[in-house]
Design a protein around this motif. Structure first.
Motif, mmCIF file in Angstrom:
data_model
loop_
_atom_site.group_PDB
_atom_site.id
_atom_site.type_symbol
_atom_site.label_atom_id
_atom_site.label_comp_id
_atom_site.label_asym_id
_atom_site.label_seq_id
_atom_site.Cartn_x
_atom_site.Cartn_y
_atom_site.Cartn_z
ATOM 1 N N ARG A 29 0.802 -1.215 0.000
ATOM 2 C CA ARG A 29 0.000 0.000 0.000
ATOM 3 C C ARG A 29 0.842 1.275 0.000
ATOM 4 N N ALA A 30 2.017 1.250 0.654
ATOM 5 C CA ALA A 30 2.825 2.462 0.794
ATOM 6 C C ALA A 30 4.242 2.061 1.189
ATOM 7 N N ILE A 31 5.130 3.037 1.164
ATOM 8 C CA ILE A 31 6.535 2.840 1.543
ATOM 9 C C ILE A 31 6.859 3.723 2.738
ATOM 10 N N GLY A 32 7.513 3.141 3.735
ATOM 11 C CA GLY A 32 8.047 3.899 4.867
ATOM 12 C C GLY A 32 9.554 3.733 4.888
ATOM 13 N N ILE A 33 10.273 4.841 5.005
ATOM 14 C CA ILE A 33 11.735 4.820 4.993
ATOM 15 C C ILE A 33 12.246 5.369 6.317
ATOM 16 N N SER A 34 13.155 4.645 6.945
ATOM 17 C CA SER A 34 13.870 5.159 8.116
ATOM 18 C C SER A 34 15.331 5.325 7.736
ATOM 19 N N ILE A 35 15.957 6.386 8.229
ATOM 20 C CA ILE A 35 17.337 6.689 7.848
ATOM 21 C C ILE A 35 18.108 7.170 9.067
ATOM 22 N N CYS A 36 19.385 6.841 9.102
ATOM 23 C CA CYS A 36 20.237 7.153 10.256
ATOM 24 C C CYS A 36 20.775 8.585 10.162
ATOM 25 N N GLU A 37 19.864 9.539 9.972
ATOM 26 C CA GLU A 37 20.198 10.956 9.878
ATOM 27 C C GLU A 37 19.109 11.785 10.550
ATOM 28 N N LEU A 38 19.367 13.075 10.711
ATOM 29 C CA LEU A 38 18.321 13.977 11.164
ATOM 30 C C LEU A 38 17.255 14.090 10.079
ATOM 31 N N VAL A 39 16.002 14.045 10.488
ATOM 32 C CA VAL A 39 14.875 14.203 9.565
ATOM 33 C C VAL A 39 13.936 15.237 10.171
ATOM 34 N N ASP A 40 13.599 16.266 9.402
ATOM 35 C CA ASP A 40 12.759 17.327 9.969
ATOM 36 C C ASP A 40 11.286 16.930 9.940
ATOM 37 N N LEU A 41 10.434 17.838 10.393
ATOM 38 C CA LEU A 41 9.019 17.523 10.548
ATOM 39 C C LEU A 41 8.297 17.376 9.208
ATOM 40 N N GLN A 42 8.935 17.821 8.136
ATOM 41 C CA GLN A 42 8.366 17.656 6.793
ATOM 42 C C GLN A 42 8.934 16.434 6.074
ATOM 43 N N GLY A 43 9.749 15.635 6.776
ATOM 44 C CA GLY A 43 10.299 14.434 6.172
ATOM 45 C C GLY A 43 11.500 14.676 5.283
ATOM 46 N N ARG A 44 12.213 15.797 5.511
ATOM 47 C CA ARG A 44 13.413 16.103 4.730
ATOM 48 C C ARG A 44 14.654 15.711 5.514
ATOM 49 N N VAL A 45 15.623 15.114 4.843
ATOM 50 C CA VAL A 45 16.879 14.729 5.487
ATOM 51 C C VAL A 45 17.700 15.988 5.745
ATOM 52 N N ARG A 46 18.133 16.160 7.008
ATOM 53 C CA ARG A 46 18.788 17.398 7.410
ATOM 54 C C ARG A 46 20.219 17.213 7.896
ATOM 55 N N SER A 47 20.801 16.054 7.679
ATOM 56 C CA SER A 47 22.214 15.842 8.002
ATOM 57 C C SER A 47 22.787 14.841 7.009
ATOM 58 N N GLY A 48 24.114 14.773 6.949
ATOM 59 C CA GLY A 48 24.780 13.847 6.045
ATOM 60 C C GLY A 48 25.942 13.153 6.713
ATOM 61 N N HIS A 49 25.737 12.762 7.979
ATOM 62 C CA HIS A 49 26.824 12.142 8.741
ATOM 63 C C HIS A 49 27.219 10.789 8.155
ATOM 64 N N ARG A 50 26.227 9.960 7.809
ATOM 65 C CA ARG A 50 26.499 8.640 7.239
ATOM 66 C C ARG A 50 25.992 8.520 5.805
ATOM 67 N N VAL A 51 24.815 9.069 5.546
ATOM 68 C CA VAL A 51 24.177 8.964 4.223
ATOM 69 C C VAL A 51 23.959 10.379 3.690
ATOM 70 N N ARG A 52 24.501 10.649 2.531
ATOM 71 C CA ARG A 52 24.535 12.026 2.021
ATOM 72 C C ARG A 52 23.318 12.342 1.140
ATOM 73 N N TRP A 53 22.155 12.373 1.805
ATOM 74 C CA TRP A 53 20.915 12.703 1.109
ATOM 75 C C TRP A 53 20.441 14.116 1.424
ATOM 76 N N GLU A 54 21.194 14.850 2.199
ATOM 77 C CA GLU A 54 20.814 16.229 2.492
ATOM 78 C C GLU A 54 20.812 17.019 1.180
ATOM 79 N N GLY A 55 19.717 17.729 0.919
ATOM 80 C CA GLY A 55 19.594 18.475 -0.323
ATOM 81 C C GLY A 55 18.990 17.676 -1.458
ATOM 82 N N LEU A 56 18.846 16.360 -1.291
ATOM 83 C CA LEU A 56 18.163 15.530 -2.284
ATOM 84 C C LEU A 56 16.676 15.426 -1.929
ATOM 85 N N ASP A 57 15.906 14.798 -2.787
ATOM 86 C CA ASP A 57 14.455 14.704 -2.569
ATOM 87 C C ASP A 57 13.993 13.254 -2.654
#
Length: 306
Positions: free
Chosen positions: A67-95
């Motif tokens: 029905r849907a996808i849920g993603i958990s990531i070992c980074e800071l995630v803001d209240l809108q679901g945006r990745v806000r750090s790149g300590h281990r996974v460099r998705w900050e600034g990506l969508d």
């Protein structure tokens, strides 16, 4: 009653990434595959592209119409679901939300809040209205659970218990700085073991070595337990939770390490009334964040649960 449904959970950890099919509301993990989490620059856009393909292929072969996808990531995630750090996974600034939403509706959460949610709804936290959750894995992070919901804080950053340096002046006058993850996280312990010339190549091997021998291995593990106990004790002093739940791969260790964590935590809780509070291991083993991500996806796709 809520309708049973299959959702897809994706847990992006510091060393490995899991993709799984989760049947909810019961939390049954139907299928799981593991992939290595790339490091440095390879963990950025190329990893996102590859993971979108991997998840799409995983869903395509299933006959139960996830029905849907849920993603958990070992980074800071803001209240809108945006990745806000790149300590281990460099998705900050990506969508990533937009990319995965091309497959199915998608929600993104920090891994520690996803794990805490799984423990609150399906695991060791079911009996508690509030508890403090600590995750001991490659890194260390935390979440306060209130009314069975992880508290994200004003910005989504209420999780970094182990990332900032603590500086103290030693009797010699020297300023001593310590970062909890560096002395008690899985990656940090492996580096300390290598520096000490020990045969252990991972934190789990170091814990096993400390269990059977004295010397540097035991000193490193007891130092780690003491640092964890100080942090947990202070969290309890500030928050006064009903219970503490410790999850993650290192929390599953028995014997010396776990016993020292319990002892040191209670030693650093100031109130005698609070000191006997329950300190429990998580019940969701290594799949807490994966199932928690699934719970987020299930709630998003089920109007009754929003």
């Amino acid at each position: 009653m809520t309708d049973p449904a299959t959702v897809i959970g994706v847990d992006i950890g510091g060393t490995k990434t899991a993709i799984g099919a989760v049947r909810l509301p019961g939390g049954e993990l139907l299928e799981k595959i593991l992939l290595p989490t790339p490091t440095a620059a390879a963990s950025g856009a190329a990893f996102l592209d590859d993971l979108v393909r991997q998840v799409g292929a995983f869903i395509e072969h299933r006959a139960d119409n996830p029905r849907a996808i849920g993603i958990s990531i070992c980074e800071l995630v803001d209240l809108q679901g945006r990745v806000r750090s790149g300590h281990r996974v460099r998705w900050e600034g990506l969508d990533p939300l937009t990319r995965f939403a091309e497959i199915l509706p998608t929600v993104l959460e920090s891994d520690v809040r996803a794990a805490a949610l799984a423990e609150a709804r399906l695991g060791a936290g079911k009996r508690y209205q509030q508890f403090f959750y600590l995750n001991l894995g490659t890194g260390i992070s935390s979440a306060l659970v209130l009314d069975r919901e992880p508290h994200a804080g004003h910005r989504g950053n209420a999780l970094a218990i182990a990332s900032s340096p603590i500086s103290l002046r030693a009797p010699s006058g020297e300023i001593v700085t310590q970062v909890l993850e560096d002395v008690a996280g899985g990656e940090g312990l492996a580096k300390l073991a290598a520096k000490a010339g020990l045969s252990a190549r991972s934190a789990k091997e170091l814990i096993a070595l400390a269990q059977t021998s004295a010397g540097p291995a035991r000193e490193l593990i007891l130092d780690a337990a003491r640092a964890i106990g100080v942090a947990l004790g202070q969290a309890v002093n500030i928050l006064d939770p009903e219970a503490v739940i410790v999850g993650g791969g290192l929390a599953r260790s028995e014997g010396l390490f776990w016993e020292a964590i319990l002892r040191e935590t209670r030693a650093h809780i100031w109130s005698p009334e609070t000191r006997p509070l329950p300190i429990l291991k998580g019940a969701m083993t290594g799949d807490a964040a994966l199932i928690g991500a699934g719970l987020r996806a299930y709630a998003m796709s089920s109007p009754k649960l929003r």
